[in-house]
Write a protein that holds these residues in place. Structure first.
Motif, PDB file in Angstrom:
ATOM      1  N   UNK A   1      41.796  50.068  42.616  1.00 28.33           N
ATOM      2  CA  UNK A   1      41.980  51.155  41.649  1.00 28.33           C
ATOM      3  C   UNK A   1      42.958  50.713  40.557  1.00 28.33           C
ATOM      4  N   UNK A   2      44.031  50.062  40.962  1.00 31.49           N
ATOM      5  CA  UNK A   2      45.004  49.567  39.988  1.00 31.49           C
ATOM      6  C   UNK A   2      44.388  48.466  39.120  1.00 31.49           C
ATOM      7  N   UNK A   3      43.646  47.583  39.782  1.00 29.93           N
ATOM      8  CA  UNK A   3      43.015  46.490  39.024  1.00 29.93           C
ATOM      9  C   UNK A   3      42.037  47.031  37.993  1.00 29.93           C
ATOM     10  N   UNK A   4      41.338  48.108  38.391  1.00 33.99           N
ATOM     11  CA  UNK A   4      40.387  48.711  37.449  1.00 33.99           C
ATOM     12  C   UNK A   4      41.105  49.258  36.211  1.00 33.99           C
TER      13      UNK A   4
ATOM     14  N   UNK B   1      47.043  42.360  46.430  1.00 32.99           N
ATOM     15  CA  UNK B   1      45.615  42.052  46.548  1.00 32.99           C
ATOM     16  C   UNK B   1      44.906  43.168  47.331  1.00 32.99           C
ATOM     17  N   UNK B   2      43.811  43.633  46.768  1.00 33.21           N
ATOM     18  CA  UNK B   2      43.037  44.707  47.386  1.00 33.21           C
ATOM     19  C   UNK B   2      43.200  46.047  46.700  1.00 33.21           C
ATOM     20  N   UNK B   3      44.142  46.160  45.774  1.00 35.96           N
ATOM     21  CA  UNK B   3      44.345  47.435  45.081  1.00 35.96           C
ATOM     22  C   UNK B   3      43.373  47.523  43.906  1.00 35.96           C
TER      23      UNK B   3
ATOM     24  N   UNK C   1      33.117  43.385  43.586  1.00 37.99           N
ATOM     25  CA  UNK C   1      34.222  44.331  43.739  1.00 37.99           C
ATOM     26  C   UNK C   1      33.700  45.735  43.981  1.00 37.99           C
ATOM     27  N   UNK C   2      34.506  46.573  44.637  1.00 41.98           N
ATOM     28  CA  UNK C   2      34.120  47.971  44.735  1.00 41.98           C
ATOM     29  C   UNK C   2      34.219  48.634  43.365  1.00 41.98           C
ATOM     30  N   UNK C   3      33.578  49.746  43.188  1.00 45.95           N
ATOM     31  CA  UNK C   3      33.644  50.457  41.916  1.00 45.95           C
ATOM     32  C   UNK C   3      32.352  50.315  41.146  1.00 45.95           C
ATOM     33  N   UNK C   4      32.214  51.201  40.174  1.00 46.72           N
ATOM     34  CA  UNK C   4      30.991  51.199  39.380  1.00 46.72           C
ATOM     35  C   UNK C   4      30.885  49.943  38.534  1.00 46.72           C
ATOM     36  N   UNK C   5      29.690  49.472  38.317  1.00 42.91           N
ATOM     37  CA  UNK C   5      29.486  48.311  37.460  1.00 42.91           C
ATOM     38  C   UNK C   5      29.433  48.786  36.012  1.00 42.91           C
TER      39      UNK C   5
END
Ligand code: COA
Length: 205
Positions: free
Chosen positions: A146-149, A142-144, A196-200
């Protein structure tokens, strides 16, 4: 199975060899690799040697795990910029399942190369004419994000959070789990989480 090459115009995937040991040992010094994977810490050269000589070689020979080094495209093997692995669980008489894993060197990140390399592996793994798996799982602590993306881009369906599912160097961590079936579209199946972090980015970039 004999190791084989998978390639696009952007990446070349081929088996990691002893020539890659120094590059693997260097890549595994990265704090993000230590934080989000199960590599030994501290990571020493001998770990890379046994990874290539045992884990990779045995995995291909037994058909239990297929590991590719991610490299720049070309006719010959260039420097390693990442690693993608796929387990293969089940007997020939059963419907078989796999789990996808990956890391990239810090310099190679953020260019879509992990997604592209993983897609090559999944296309083979889920193809009835290829490995013919029934399902591939993705598991990340949980919290990764970049991997989730990457998993999200590839079309994995997020199944949820399993408490203490991931064993990392003797400690159990909560993990996100996703699945991808052969019939699933290989594209995001839901909007990227608003918090979440990251671009929408909407599905179907
Ligand atoms: C996970 C990892 C392999 C991704 O590699 P990568 O080459 O950056 O992957 P890609 O460029 O294909 O895709 C990364 C995507 O995540 C996004 N991303 C990167 N860091 C992010 C973060 N902290 N939060 C949200 N999104 C993030 C990128 O913008 C990119 O999104 P895009 O597809 O919209 O462009 C890499 O970060 C890594 O090696 N991490 C350490 C090891 C690891 O976590 N392995 C996975 C264990 S489950």
């Amino acid at each position: 199975m004999e190791p084989f090459v998978l390639a696009t115009e952007h990446v070349r995937l081929s088996v990691p060899t002893y020539a890659d040991v120094d590059a693997i040992a260097a890549a595994c010094q990265d704090p993000a690799v230590a934080e989000w994977t199960v590599v030994p810490v501290p990571y020493e050269r001998r770990h890379a040697e046994s990874f290539v000589g045992y884990h990779v070689a045995e995995g291909w020979a037994k058909g239990s795990v297929y590991t590719w080094a991610v490299r720049a495209p070309g006719d010959a093997d260039g420097p390693l910029i990442g690693m993608v692995g796929l387990t293969n669980e089940g007997t020939p008489a059963e419907e078989r399942a796999g789990e996808l894993g990956f890391w990239m060197t810090p310099d190679a990140r953020g260019r879509g190369l992990c997604t592209e390399a993983s897609r090559l592996v999944l296309d083979w793994a889920l193809d009835p004419e290829g490995l013919g798996l029934s399902v591939v799982s993705w598991v990340a602590y949980v919290g990764n994000w970049a991997s989730r993306r990457v998993a999200w881009r590839l079309g994995f369906q997020l199944e949820g959070t399993l408490r203490r599912h991931g064993l990392q160097r003797g400690v159990r961590r909560d993990a996100w789990v996703g699945t991808l079936l052969p019939e699933d579209p290989r594209e995001p199946n839901e909007p990227w989480p608003a918090d979440a972090p990251g671009r929408q980015v909407v599905p179907g970039r």
